[in-house]
Every structure is written in structure tokens, then in C-alpha cells.
Write an enzyme that holds these catalytic residues in place. Sequence first.
Site, PDB file in Angstrom:
ATOM      1  N   ASP A 208       0.867  -1.183   0.000  1.00  0.00           N
ATOM      2  CA  ASP A 208       0.000   0.000   0.000  1.00  0.00           C
ATOM      3  C   ASP A 208       0.902   1.231   0.000  1.00  0.00           C
ATOM      4  OD1 ASP A 208      -1.941   2.080   0.860  1.00  0.00           O
ATOM      5  OD2 ASP A 208      -3.246   0.379   1.302  1.00  0.00           O
TER       6      ASP A 208
ATOM      7  N   LYS B 213     -13.717   0.384 -13.010  1.00  0.00           N
ATOM      8  CA  LYS B 213     -14.074  -0.952 -12.516  1.00  0.00           C
ATOM      9  C   LYS B 213     -14.491  -1.852 -13.680  1.00  0.00           C
ATOM     10  CE  LYS B 213     -13.257  -0.289  -8.168  1.00  0.00           C
ATOM     11  NZ  LYS B 213     -12.034  -0.878  -7.604  1.00  0.00           N
TER      12      LYS B 213
ATOM     13  N   LEU C 193      -0.237   4.101   0.998  1.00  0.00           N
ATOM     14  CA  LEU C 193      -0.814   4.909   2.089  1.00  0.00           C
ATOM     15  C   LEU C 193      -1.387   6.237   1.597  1.00  0.00           C
ATOM     16  CD1 LEU C 193       1.879   4.262   4.888  1.00  0.00           C
ATOM     17  CD2 LEU C 193      -0.209   2.965   4.418  1.00  0.00           C
TER      18      LEU C 193
ATOM     19  N   LYS D 186     -11.079   5.668  -5.124  1.00  0.00           N
ATOM     20  CA  LYS D 186     -12.479   5.215  -5.065  1.00  0.00           C
ATOM     21  C   LYS D 186     -13.521   6.313  -4.919  1.00  0.00           C
ATOM     22  CE  LYS D 186     -12.902   4.753  -0.115  1.00  0.00           C
ATOM     23  NZ  LYS D 186     -13.504   4.079   0.997  1.00  0.00           N
TER      24      LYS D 186
ATOM     25  N   TYR E 227     -14.800   6.671 -12.166  1.00  0.00           N
ATOM     26  CA  TYR E 227     -14.487   5.609 -11.200  1.00  0.00           C
ATOM     27  C   TYR E 227     -15.169   4.301 -11.624  1.00  0.00           C
ATOM     28  CZ  TYR E 227     -15.167   2.718  -7.054  1.00  0.00           C
ATOM     29  OH  TYR E 227     -15.237   1.647  -6.198  1.00  0.00           O
TER      30      TYR E 227
ATOM     31  N   ARG F  21     -30.553   1.238  -0.613  1.00  0.00           N
ATOM     32  CA  ARG F  21     -29.270   0.616  -0.907  1.00  0.00           C
ATOM     33  C   ARG F  21     -29.172  -0.723  -0.186  1.00  0.00           C
ATOM     34  NH1 ARG F  21     -29.586   3.953  -4.035  1.00  0.00           N
ATOM     35  NH2 ARG F  21     -28.152   5.628  -4.622  1.00  0.00           N
TER      36      ARG F  21
ATOM     37  N   THR G 293     -21.550  -0.320  -8.714  1.00  0.00           N
ATOM     38  CA  THR G 293     -21.720   0.848  -9.581  1.00  0.00           C
ATOM     39  C   THR G 293     -21.728   0.450 -11.066  1.00  0.00           C
ATOM     40  OG1 THR G 293     -20.987   3.134  -9.839  1.00  0.00           O
ATOM     41  CG2 THR G 293     -19.271   1.518  -9.752  1.00  0.00           C
TER      42      THR G 293
ATOM     43  N   SER H 278     -17.374  -3.205  -8.153  1.00  0.00           N
ATOM     44  CA  SER H 278     -18.401  -2.431  -7.442  1.00  0.00           C
ATOM     45  C   SER H 278     -19.753  -2.578  -8.125  1.00  0.00           C
ATOM     46  CB  SER H 278     -17.978  -0.958  -7.460  1.00  0.00           C
ATOM     47  OG  SER H 278     -19.046  -0.142  -7.046  1.00  0.00           O
TER      48      SER H 278
HETATM   49  P1  NAD Z   1      -9.553   2.608   0.704  1.00  0.00           P
HETATM   50  O1  NAD Z   1      -9.217   3.885   0.019  1.00  0.00           O
HETATM   51  O2  NAD Z   1      -9.710   2.624   2.177  1.00  0.00           O
HETATM   52  O3  NAD Z   1      -8.456   1.500   0.320  1.00  0.00           O
HETATM   53  C1  NAD Z   1      -7.747   1.520  -0.892  1.00  0.00           C
HETATM   54  C2  NAD Z   1      -6.279   1.436  -0.547  1.00  0.00           C
HETATM   55  O4  NAD Z   1      -5.502   1.480  -1.753  1.00  0.00           O
HETATM   56  C3  NAD Z   1      -5.812   2.609   0.323  1.00  0.00           C
HETATM   57  O5  NAD Z   1      -5.161   2.099   1.463  1.00  0.00           O
HETATM   58  C4  NAD Z   1      -4.830   3.369  -0.577  1.00  0.00           C
HETATM   59  O6  NAD Z   1      -3.775   3.958   0.162  1.00  0.00           O
HETATM   60  C5  NAD Z   1      -4.364   2.262  -1.502  1.00  0.00           C
HETATM   61  N1  NAD Z   1      -3.843   2.722  -2.782  1.00  0.00           N
HETATM   62  C6  NAD Z   1      -4.412   3.566  -3.676  1.00  0.00           C
HETATM   63  N2  NAD Z   1      -3.605   3.739  -4.751  1.00  0.00           N
HETATM   64  C7  NAD Z   1      -2.516   2.945  -4.538  1.00  0.00           C
HETATM   65  C8  NAD Z   1      -1.335   2.687  -5.284  1.00  0.00           C
HETATM   66  N3  NAD Z   1      -1.092   3.285  -6.459  1.00  0.00           N
HETATM   67  N4  NAD Z   1      -0.430   1.843  -4.765  1.00  0.00           N
HETATM   68  C9  NAD Z   1      -0.642   1.257  -3.558  1.00  0.00           C
HETATM   69  N5  NAD Z   1      -1.730   1.462  -2.816  1.00  0.00           N
HETATM   70  C10 NAD Z   1      -2.665   2.302  -3.296  1.00  0.00           C
HETATM   71  O7  NAD Z   1     -10.851   2.020   0.012  1.00  0.00           O
HETATM   72  P2  NAD Z   1     -11.764   0.788   0.407  1.00  0.00           P
HETATM   73  O8  NAD Z   1     -13.089   1.322   0.750  1.00  0.00           O
HETATM   74  O9  NAD Z   1     -11.063  -0.093   1.350  1.00  0.00           O
HETATM   75  O10 NAD Z   1     -11.896   0.092  -1.004  1.00  0.00           O
HETATM   76  C11 NAD Z   1     -11.057  -0.979  -1.407  1.00  0.00           C
HETATM   77  C12 NAD Z   1     -11.408  -1.353  -2.836  1.00  0.00           C
HETATM   78  O11 NAD Z   1     -12.782  -1.693  -2.900  1.00  0.00           O
HETATM   79  C13 NAD Z   1     -11.207  -0.224  -3.839  1.00  0.00           C
HETATM   80  O12 NAD Z   1     -10.720  -0.768  -5.037  1.00  0.00           O
HETATM   81  C14 NAD Z   1     -12.607   0.319  -4.036  1.00  0.00           C
HETATM   82  O13 NAD Z   1     -12.761   0.913  -5.303  1.00  0.00           O
HETATM   83  C15 NAD Z   1     -13.438  -0.946  -3.912  1.00  0.00           C
HETATM   84  N6  NAD Z   1     -14.824  -0.691  -3.519  1.00  0.00           N
HETATM   85  C16 NAD Z   1     -15.069  -0.001  -2.359  1.00  0.00           C
HETATM   86  C17 NAD Z   1     -16.389   0.257  -1.990  1.00  0.00           C
HETATM   87  C18 NAD Z   1     -16.698   1.014  -0.736  1.00  0.00           C
HETATM   88  O14 NAD Z   1     -17.853   1.413  -0.542  1.00  0.00           O
HETATM   89  N7  NAD Z   1     -15.765   1.251   0.180  1.00  0.00           N
HETATM   90  C19 NAD Z   1     -17.441  -0.185  -2.792  1.00  0.00           C
HETATM   91  C20 NAD Z   1     -17.155  -0.908  -3.948  1.00  0.00           C
HETATM   92  C21 NAD Z   1     -15.836  -1.143  -4.301  1.00  0.00           C
HETATM   93  C1  UD1 Z   2     -21.530   5.655  -3.616  1.00  0.00           C
HETATM   94  C2  UD1 Z   2     -21.058   5.643  -5.038  1.00  0.00           C
HETATM   95  C3  UD1 Z   2     -20.677   4.241  -5.439  1.00  0.00           C
HETATM   96  C4  UD1 Z   2     -19.634   3.689  -4.489  1.00  0.00           C
HETATM   97  C5  UD1 Z   2     -20.176   3.784  -3.064  1.00  0.00           C
HETATM   98  C6  UD1 Z   2     -19.198   3.341  -2.045  1.00  0.00           C
HETATM   99  C7  UD1 Z   2     -22.252   7.484  -6.140  1.00  0.00           C
HETATM  100  C8  UD1 Z   2     -23.308   7.849  -7.114  1.00  0.00           C
HETATM  101  N1  UD1 Z   2     -22.094   6.165  -5.906  1.00  0.00           N
HETATM  102  O1  UD1 Z   2     -22.659   4.795  -3.540  1.00  0.00           O
HETATM  103  O2  UD1 Z   2     -20.160   4.223  -6.748  1.00  0.00           O
HETATM  104  O3  UD1 Z   2     -19.324   2.349  -4.809  1.00  0.00           O
HETATM  105  O4  UD1 Z   2     -20.522   5.141  -2.774  1.00  0.00           O
HETATM  106  O5  UD1 Z   2     -18.107   4.212  -1.965  1.00  0.00           O
HETATM  107  O6  UD1 Z   2     -21.563   8.340  -5.598  1.00  0.00           O
HETATM  108  N2  UD1 Z   2     -26.974   9.959   1.396  1.00  0.00           N
HETATM  109  C9  UD1 Z   2     -27.657  10.962   2.042  1.00  0.00           C
HETATM  110  N3  UD1 Z   2     -26.952  11.896   2.731  1.00  0.00           N
HETATM  111  C10 UD1 Z   2     -25.580  11.863   2.806  1.00  0.00           C
HETATM  112  C11 UD1 Z   2     -24.883  10.823   2.145  1.00  0.00           C
HETATM  113  C12 UD1 Z   2     -25.615   9.888   1.436  1.00  0.00           C
HETATM  114  O7  UD1 Z   2     -28.884  11.022   1.996  1.00  0.00           O
HETATM  115  O8  UD1 Z   2     -24.988  12.755   3.432  1.00  0.00           O
HETATM  116  C13 UD1 Z   2     -27.744   8.945   0.660  1.00  0.00           C
HETATM  117  C14 UD1 Z   2     -27.411   8.900  -0.817  1.00  0.00           C
HETATM  118  O9  UD1 Z   2     -28.223   9.760  -1.536  1.00  0.00           O
HETATM  119  C15 UD1 Z   2     -27.677   7.427  -1.132  1.00  0.00           C
HETATM  120  C16 UD1 Z   2     -27.405   6.705   0.168  1.00  0.00           C
HETATM  121  O10 UD1 Z   2     -27.392   7.697   1.181  1.00  0.00           O
HETATM  122  O11 UD1 Z   2     -29.025   7.277  -1.439  1.00  0.00           O
HETATM  123  C17 UD1 Z   2     -26.070   5.995   0.170  1.00  0.00           C
HETATM  124  O12 UD1 Z   2     -25.090   6.916  -0.251  1.00  0.00           O
HETATM  125  P1  UD1 Z   2     -23.533   6.544  -0.261  1.00  0.00           P
HETATM  126  O13 UD1 Z   2     -23.137   6.008   1.060  1.00  0.00           O
HETATM  127  O14 UD1 Z   2     -22.800   7.722  -0.799  1.00  0.00           O
HETATM  128  O15 UD1 Z   2     -23.450   5.317  -1.270  1.00  0.00           O
HETATM  129  P2  UD1 Z   2     -23.940   5.211  -2.800  1.00  0.00           P
HETATM  130  O16 UD1 Z   2     -24.398   6.486  -3.336  1.00  0.00           O
HETATM  131  O17 UD1 Z   2     -24.850   4.044  -2.883  1.00  0.00           O
END
Ligand code: NAD
Ligand code: UD1
Length: 336
Positions: free
Chosen positions: A31, A152, A33, A84, A148, A230, A126, A124
Site C-alpha cells: 500500500d 471498474k 498509504l 475510489k 471511477y 441501498r 456501480t 463495485s
Molecule cells: P480505501 O481507500 O480505504 O483502500 C484503498 C487502498 O488502496 C488505500 O489504502 C490506498 O492507500 C491504496 N492505494 C491507492 N492507490 C494505490 C497505489 N497506487 N499503490 C498502492 N496502494 C494504493 O478504500 P476501500 O473502501 O477499502 O476500497 C477498497 C477497494 O474496494 C477499492 O478498489 C474500491 O474501489 C473498492 N470498492 C469499495 C467500496 C466502498 O464502498 N468502500 C465499494 C465498492 C468497491
Molecule cells: C456511492 C457511489 C458508489 C460507491 C459507493 C461506495 C455514487 C453515485 N455512488 O454509492 O459508486 O461504490 O458510494 O463508496 O456516488 N446519502 C444521504 N446523505 C448523505 C450521504 C448519502 O442522503 O450525506 C444517501 C445517498 O443519496 C444514497 C445513500 O445515502 O441514497 C447511500 O449513499 P452513499 O453512502 O454515498 O453510497 P452510494 O451512493 O450508494
Amino acid sequence: MAVLLTGGAGYIGSHTALTLLEQGEDIVVADNLCNSSEESLRRVQEITGKKLRFYQADVASRSDMEELFSREPIESVIHFAGLKAVGESVEQPLRYYRVNLDCTLTLLECMAGHGVKNLVFSSSATVYGDGRPPFREGDPTPGCTNPYGWTKLMIEQIITDAAAADSGLSAVLLRYFNPVGAHPSGRIGEDPRGIPNNLMPYIAQVASGRREKLTVYGDDYPTPDGSCIRDYLHVCDLAEGHGRALAYARAHSGVEIINLGRGQGVSVLEMVEAWGRANGPIPYEIGPRRSGDIPVSCANVDKARELLGWEARRDVEDMCRDSWNWQRNNPLGYEK
Ligand code: NAD
Ligand code: UD1
């Protein structure tokens, strides 16, 4: 033999590292960081009483990753590393394409060069865009509304093509729905930088007094209470799903796309109520819709059940309780 977690210091990666260490896996984390802190990994080792090996490395850098692959006996990879933030990806599309695609290409090249055949990738929900929920893995992915999401979809295609050219390669592409919550110890959790965009960390910061009130983005959607729905899932369930996906990748070849969600829709207003039941009420107001939001996102989870034998076990109140436990013990995240 070791499992490499790219991006393993982040939110989902650190919870997965913890789960896999508890399952007896040997863990290596790479990572840079850029969105996390090494403190998460220190705490993972403290909770489990087990050691992992950390490389502060850019996963897009061939030299950083060659060094890691030549030093470590990597047998499987879980690829979390990447950027992300949806809104940021609209403002900085080239950076998102560069980082997310380069990380994946470098990783696949190193895996090929070192004979590593098992891969689990963080995709994701998404990618389903504004299709018809509940989403199944075979549904069309007509395109994304932001860069983003496109990264994916593109990475799913890149991995699929790489596996078509190498019959030994095995990949599980996990489409996560909405991961929330934290480890029940309250020692690791989500640590967003700046003002959170996502619902759960925002609610948690309102509860801790760091933000005044939650704005519910829209109550005029075509849903029973008018707020968006959601499929929220506890990050510890998600971490366990990675353990199952890893086992599946080890036992099979080819590519499988698998949704990880609970298969149950929860509206924003229902989440606010669940928070109130678990932790006490928070102030909120109804505001306008947020651009880009779809009314309903929810998974069909049959495939995860059938292929992985995995099902989410934790409910919405567990998610709220554990989020709050993390937030109140770490009001400023991993900073003291
Ligand atoms: P996060 O940002 O906490 O973790 C991602 C990690 O990747 C971080 O620690 C960051 O420092 C590291 N990173 C980024 N670029 C890098 C690079 N070039 N080299 C090395 N490390 C690098 O995010 P997360 O929520 O833990 O998400 C993890 C994965 O899951 C991501 O790919 C994200 O797109 C995917 N994802 C997350 C969610 C969500 O809601 N959190 C939803 C769907 C998919
Ligand atoms: C968002 C991203 C999605 C990503 C996910 C996790 C968008 C359009 N989608 O999903 O691609 O994978 O985050 O990182 O950005 N909400 C409120 N008030 C707030 C925040 C959110 O009402 O202050 C509502 C939003 O309108 C949504 C729900 O809560 O209906 C969830 O929102 P969020 O947690 O941002 O997730 P997603 O939008 O589903």
C-alpha cells in the site's frame, strides 16, 4: 505461501487482512498509504496477535512490485488498491484511469512473471448503472455515470481477457454493494479524509458532534418512504466473503463475477431509524436529490450463496452499533 493484499491498509483491506490472519493465512500488504495509515495494520496485528509483512509500495510501479514479488512467496492476490471517490473521479478523470488501470496492469504483469495464478478483485455495484434491481451478475452493464465506475468495468474486462489468454489464471471479480460498519473491537474502521460523502460515516460524524446534522438527499424517489434504497453490508461479512472467494479461486480456473451484498434494500430514512435504535437519534433534514444517485440498488445474492457458500450474517443494527463504536473510540480516525 503468502496472500498479497494490494491496498491492504485501507478500509476493506484491513478488515480482510484481519479475517485472513485469523484463518491462518500468511499475509503481505502492499500500500502506498495515499488514502490510509499504517496504524490500521499495526492494530490488525495487535487484535489478532499475528504478524503480517508490510511494503510501502506503489502498486502501479513495476520496480516496487518486482521487488516485492521476488522477495515474497506470493501464491494469491486480493487487489484492493485504487482510488475510489466518485465525485473526485469526475473532477480528475485522467488520474483515476491512470492509477486504477496502471495498478491492475502492473499487478497482472508481475503475477504472470512470477507464476501467480489466483486473483480476487474489488469491483463495485456501480457497474450496474441505473439498470433494474435486484442486480444479477449476468445483467447488462450498459455503462457508468462516472470515471471511477468505468475503471471498474475496464478492469473487469482486462482481467477477463488475461484469463482467456492464460487458462491457468483464476479470478473472482467481487461486485460489492454498500460496505459499512467496523470491526466490533472498535480498533479498525473507515477513516475518510475530509467531509465524508458516504451515508454511514456521515451519520457517525453527526452522532459524534463533528457535523451538525445529516442531509437526506431526496424524499421524492419512487420508493415506499421516498428516500433512496441501498444494499448495505457489514464490512466483516465482506471480509469473510473474500476468504471464501480466495478459496474458490484456488480450487477453480477461469473468471467468475460475484455480487457481495445482503440482498436486502434499506432506505436512507430506515438507516437513520436503525441508527437511532442502536445508538440514539441523530438530527437530520430533508434536502434535494444528489446528482447521479439512483433510486434503488440491491443485489441478487444467489450466486455468492451457491458458489462461495457465503451469506451476510450481520444486520443493520450491527452495522450501526459497530460504526458508532469505531467512531466514538476514534473521533479523528487513526490520527490521535
Ligand atoms: P480505501 O481507500 O480505504 O483502500 C484503498 C487502498 O488502496 C488505500 O489504502 C490506498 O492507500 C491504496 N492505494 C491507492 N492507490 C494505490 C497505489 N497506487 N499503490 C498502492 N496502494 C494504493 O478504500 P476501500 O473502501 O477499502 O476500497 C477498497 C477497494 O474496494 C477499492 O478498489 C474500491 O474501489 C473498492 N470498492 C469499495 C467500496 C466502498 O464502498 N468502500 C465499494 C465498492 C468497491
Ligand atoms: C456511492 C457511489 C458508489 C460507491 C459507493 C461506495 C455514487 C453515485 N455512488 O454509492 O459508486 O461504490 O458510494 O463508496 O456516488 N446519502 C444521504 N446523505 C448523505 C450521504 C448519502 O442522503 O450525506 C444517501 C445517498 O443519496 C444514497 C445513500 O445515502 O441514497 C447511500 O449513499 P452513499 O453512502 O454515498 O453510497 P452510494 O451512493 O450508494
